[in-house]
Design an enzyme around this catalytic site. Structure first.
Site, PDB file in Angstrom:
ATOM      1  N   LEU A 185      15.797  88.202  72.790  1.00  0.00           N
ATOM      2  CA  LEU A 185      15.388  86.931  73.405  1.00  0.00           C
ATOM      3  C   LEU A 185      14.714  85.990  72.417  1.00  0.00           C
ATOM      4  O   LEU A 185      14.459  84.827  72.746  1.00  0.00           O
ATOM      5  CB  LEU A 185      14.419  87.185  74.565  1.00  0.00           C
ATOM      6  N   ARG A 186      14.416  86.462  71.216  1.00  0.00           N
ATOM      7  CA  ARG A 186      13.664  85.623  70.286  1.00  0.00           C
ATOM      8  C   ARG A 186      14.378  84.308  69.977  1.00  0.00           C
ATOM      9  O   ARG A 186      13.786  83.249  70.045  1.00  0.00           O
ATOM     10  CB  ARG A 186      13.328  86.357  68.995  1.00  0.00           C
ATOM     11  N   LYS A 187      15.638  84.375  69.644  1.00  0.00           N
ATOM     12  CA  LYS A 187      16.379  83.148  69.315  1.00  0.00           C
ATOM     13  C   LYS A 187      16.397  82.174  70.502  1.00  0.00           C
ATOM     14  O   LYS A 187      16.067  81.000  70.337  1.00  0.00           O
ATOM     15  CB  LYS A 187      17.791  83.461  68.829  1.00  0.00           C
ATOM     16  N   GLU A 238       6.671  89.049  69.485  1.00  0.00           N
ATOM     17  CA  GLU A 238       5.901  89.005  68.243  1.00  0.00           C
ATOM     18  C   GLU A 238       5.070  90.266  68.059  1.00  0.00           C
ATOM     19  O   GLU A 238       4.986  90.805  66.954  1.00  0.00           O
ATOM     20  CB  GLU A 238       5.025  87.754  68.199  1.00  0.00           C
ATOM     21  N   VAL A 255      12.704  80.822  70.872  1.00  0.00           N
ATOM     22  CA  VAL A 255      12.084  80.106  69.755  1.00  0.00           C
ATOM     23  C   VAL A 255      12.964  78.977  69.229  1.00  0.00           C
ATOM     24  O   VAL A 255      12.456  77.913  68.890  1.00  0.00           O
ATOM     25  CB  VAL A 255      11.718  81.093  68.623  1.00  0.00           C
TER      26      VAL A 255
END
Length: 140
Positions: free
Chosen positions: A97-99, A49, A102
């Site tokens: 790595l966000r997907k 973020e 999250v």
């Protein structure tokens, strides 16, 4: 003249020392347990973020081309020479790595130390310094 929201950028960059401390503590004390797994998971998420928020503020403030994805935010900032190829490579791995963090959090392996966890604190600190230097060079 550009309007770059330096206050919001700085607020986000100021979160990096805490994120780096969490990542370092997780890496140094790794035991495969739930608590450190969750510390790692949250610290990685916050790191994503921070770098995407800051990258977006730079894109908007300096009227760079529009980004179409989190990876594109990193590409644009790298193309504009905000940070080096080495930092770019790590940040690209990070934002991918966000997907999993999250959206697919139920499948995240909380027992494994992620390969980014031990190296990311230094990269985040370098990122913060690069952004501050870029702002200084471009605005003053």
């Amino acid at each position: 003249m550009y309007y770059v929201n330096q206050e919001q950028i700085e607020r986000r960059l100021n979160a990096i020392p805490d994120i780096a401390e969490g990542l370092r503590a997780a890496a140094q004390s790794w035991d495969g347990g739930l608590v450190l797994g969750l510390v790692q998971e949250r610290a990685l998420h916050l790191a994503i973020e921070v770098v995407t928020d800051v990258g977006s503020y730079l894109i908007d403030g300096f009227i760079m081309r529009d980004a179409s994805s989190y990876e594109d935010i990193m590409d644009i900032n790298h193309e504009e020479k905000v940070f080096s190829q080495e930092v770019h490579k790590v940040l690209m791995e990070l934002v991918r790595l966000r997907k999993p963090l999250v959206q697919d959090y139920y499948d995240w392996d909380r027992q494994a130390l992620h390969s980014l966890t031990p190296i990311l604190p230094d990269v985040l600190e370098q990122f913060a310094g690069n952004v501050r230097e870029y702002l200084k060079n471009e605005l003053y």
